[in-house]
Design a protein around this motif. Structure first.
Motif, PDB file in Angstrom:
ATOM      1  N   SER A   1       0.831  -1.206   0.000  1.00 35.71           N
ATOM      2  CA  SER A   1       0.000   0.000   0.000  1.00 35.71           C
ATOM      3  C   SER A   1       0.865   1.256   0.000  1.00 35.71           C
ATOM      4  N   GLY A   2       2.158   1.104   0.216  1.00 30.53           N
ATOM      5  CA  GLY A   2       3.076   2.231   0.138  1.00 30.53           C
ATOM      6  C   GLY A   2       3.237   2.746  -1.276  1.00 30.53           C
ATOM      7  N   MET A   3       2.760   2.002  -2.247  1.00 36.99           N
ATOM      8  CA  MET A   3       2.796   2.473  -3.630  1.00 36.99           C
ATOM      9  C   MET A   3       1.906   3.711  -3.786  1.00 36.99           C
ATOM     10  N   VAL A   4       0.897   3.817  -2.952  1.00 34.29           N
ATOM     11  CA  VAL A   4       0.049   4.999  -2.892  1.00 34.29           C
ATOM     12  C   VAL A   4       0.437   5.729  -1.611  1.00 34.29           C
ATOM     13  N   PRO A   5       0.856   6.967  -1.695  1.00 34.52           N
ATOM     14  CA  PRO A   5       1.376   7.649  -0.501  1.00 34.52           C
ATOM     15  C   PRO A   5       0.293   7.982   0.531  1.00 34.52           C
TER      16      PRO A   5
ATOM     17  N   PHE B   1       7.481   3.955   7.901  1.00 36.05           N
ATOM     18  CA  PHE B   1       8.071   4.390   6.637  1.00 36.05           C
ATOM     19  C   PHE B   1       7.235   5.503   6.009  1.00 36.05           C
ATOM     20  N   GLN B   2       5.916   5.333   6.007  1.00 33.70           N
ATOM     21  CA  GLN B   2       5.031   6.358   5.442  1.00 33.70           C
ATOM     22  C   GLN B   2       5.113   7.662   6.249  1.00 33.70           C
ATOM     23  N   LEU B   3       5.193   7.546   7.573  1.00 30.14           N
ATOM     24  CA  LEU B   3       5.341   8.741   8.419  1.00 30.14           C
ATOM     25  C   LEU B   3       6.642   9.472   8.107  1.00 30.14           C
ATOM     26  N   THR B   4       7.726   8.720   7.935  1.00 31.01           N
ATOM     27  CA  THR B   4       9.014   9.323   7.612  1.00 31.01           C
ATOM     28  C   THR B   4       8.942  10.061   6.282  1.00 31.01           C
ATOM     29  N   LEU B   5       8.331   9.430   5.276  1.00 32.01           N
ATOM     30  CA  LEU B   5       8.193  10.087   3.973  1.00 32.01           C
ATOM     31  C   LEU B   5       7.351  11.361   4.078  1.00 32.01           C
ATOM     32  N   LEU B   6       6.296  11.302   4.864  1.00 23.18           N
ATOM     33  CA  LEU B   6       5.441  12.469   5.045  1.00 23.18           C
ATOM     34  C   LEU B   6       6.213  13.608   5.711  1.00 23.18           C
ATOM     35  N   LEU B   7       6.990  13.291   6.749  1.00 23.54           N
ATOM     36  CA  LEU B   7       7.789  14.310   7.428  1.00 23.54           C
ATOM     37  C   LEU B   7       8.825  14.934   6.499  1.00 23.54           C
TER      38      LEU B   7
ATOM     39  N   GLY C   1      10.457  16.946  -1.084  1.00 27.13           N
ATOM     40  CA  GLY C   1      10.709  15.571  -0.674  1.00 27.13           C
ATOM     41  C   GLY C   1       9.786  14.573  -1.346  1.00 27.13           C
ATOM     42  N   ALA C   2       8.774  15.065  -2.038  1.00 20.44           N
ATOM     43  CA  ALA C   2       7.852  14.170  -2.738  1.00 20.44           C
ATOM     44  C   ALA C   2       8.575  13.353  -3.803  1.00 20.44           C
ATOM     45  N   VAL C   3       9.720  13.834  -4.252  1.00 19.40           N
ATOM     46  CA  VAL C   3      10.529  13.093  -5.224  1.00 19.40           C
ATOM     47  C   VAL C   3      10.971  11.759  -4.619  1.00 19.40           C
ATOM     48  N   VAL C   4      11.126  11.721  -3.316  1.00 17.45           N
ATOM     49  CA  VAL C   4      11.552  10.501  -2.625  1.00 17.45           C
ATOM     50  C   VAL C   4      10.515   9.396  -2.784  1.00 17.45           C
ATOM     51  N   TYR C   5       9.281   9.750  -3.066  1.00 17.12           N
ATOM     52  CA  TYR C   5       8.237   8.736  -3.212  1.00 17.12           C
ATOM     53  C   TYR C   5       8.522   7.768  -4.353  1.00 17.12           C
ATOM     54  N   VAL C   6       9.265   8.199  -5.339  1.00 17.05           N
ATOM     55  CA  VAL C   6       9.635   7.290  -6.430  1.00 17.05           C
ATOM     56  C   VAL C   6      10.490   6.151  -5.876  1.00 17.05           C
ATOM     57  N   VAL C   7      11.431   6.507  -5.012  1.00 14.63           N
ATOM     58  CA  VAL C   7      12.268   5.491  -4.357  1.00 14.63           C
ATOM     59  C   VAL C   7      11.407   4.644  -3.420  1.00 14.63           C
ATOM     60  N   ALA C   8      10.423   5.286  -2.810  1.00 16.80           N
ATOM     61  CA  ALA C   8       9.549   4.574  -1.877  1.00 16.80           C
ATOM     62  C   ALA C   8       8.774   3.471  -2.578  1.00 16.80           C
ATOM     63  N   TRP C   9       8.432   3.667  -3.822  1.00 16.91           N
ATOM     64  CA  TRP C   9       7.711   2.621  -4.561  1.00 16.91           C
ATOM     65  C   TRP C   9       8.563   1.371  -4.684  1.00 16.91           C
ATOM     66  N   VAL C  10       9.825   1.566  -4.980  1.00 21.32           N
ATOM     67  CA  VAL C  10      10.741   0.421  -5.097  1.00 21.32           C
ATOM     68  C   VAL C  10      10.891  -0.262  -3.745  1.00 21.32           C
ATOM     69  N   ALA C  11      11.088   0.542  -2.691  1.00 19.43           N
ATOM     70  CA  ALA C  11      11.245  -0.024  -1.346  1.00 19.43           C
ATOM     71  C   ALA C  11       9.991  -0.777  -0.919  1.00 19.43           C
ATOM     72  N   ALA C  12       8.813  -0.229  -1.219  1.00 16.54           N
ATOM     73  CA  ALA C  12       7.553  -0.889  -0.858  1.00 16.54           C
ATOM     74  C   ALA C  12       7.402  -2.212  -1.600  1.00 16.54           C
ATOM     75  N   LEU C  13       7.805  -2.242  -2.845  1.00 14.26           N
ATOM     76  CA  LEU C  13       7.724  -3.480  -3.629  1.00 14.26           C
ATOM     77  C   LEU C  13       8.667  -4.546  -3.058  1.00 14.26           C
TER      78      LEU C  13
END
Length: 188
Positions: free
Chosen positions: A106-110, A139-145, A154-166
């Motif tokens: 579900s981390g694929m959707v922020p 992890f989602q809280l960290t990305l939000l912060l 920091g929203a650019v980091v979400y691209v990396v987050a998709w890989v990490a979530a997968l």
């Protein structure tokens, strides 16, 4: 050269004084508990900065379990000899694996809501699901912060987050525990 062995508490000791398990090579995952223990000892004031850095170097370059144990032997709370056994959970049901993978996926959707709901509902019956969902929430809280502190950049980091979530979802499907790097762990 002949190596004599004796049986002691179901472990085989050679004439060098090490158990057969202690002489096994270590992985990065097995180094993590030692590194965490060193960080705790430094935070507690048991180690000064120079000794902390030296021991961190020794832990990172340790080749065997015996070398890892030596790094923290005088700090109490010894490192479990089979630290990698915690990485694999064999008694986790297929449903629990799927729910844990869903929490990570579900981390694929922020949004923080899906892993939080899974943690609160399914976490009551399964410790594995709760731990994995809590990791996803952290992890989602960290990305939000990061996004808030950087005023949206920091929203650019979400691209990396998709890989990490997968990757985390694949680990969870395999019944393995996953920890995201560089994550604030507000929920344990």
């Amino acid at each position: 050269m002949v190596v004599r062995t004796t049986r002691i508490d179901h472990e085989v000791m050679d004439n060098g004084g090490y158990t057969a398990a202690a002489r096994l090579r270590v992985s990065d995952a097995e180094r993590e508990p030692t590194i965490e223990r060193l960080k705790d000892a430094y935070a507690e004031g048991r180690l000064d900065e120079d000794e902390f850095e030296m021991r961190m170097h020794l832990a990172m370059t340790a080749g065997t379990r015996a070398e890892l144990v030596t790094v923290v032997a005088d700090l109490g709370r010894p490192v479990p000899e089979h630290a990698s056994a915690r990485e694999m959970t064999t008694d986790v049901s297929g449903e629990d694996r799927m729910l844990a993978a869903l929490a990570h996926g579900s981390g694929m959707v922020p949004l923080i809501i899906p892993p939080l709901v899974l943690m609160l509902l399914s976490g009551k019956r399964s410790e594995y699901v709760r731990r994995q969902a809590a990791e996803a929430v952290n992890f989602q809280l960290t990305l939000l912060l990061v996004t808030i502190v950087t005023f949206g950049l920091g929203a650019v980091v979400y691209v990396v987050a998709w890989v990490a979530a997968l990757i985390a979802a694949v680990y969870a499907l395999g019944g393995r525990h996953f920890r995201y790097p560089w994550t604030l762990r507000a929920i344990k």
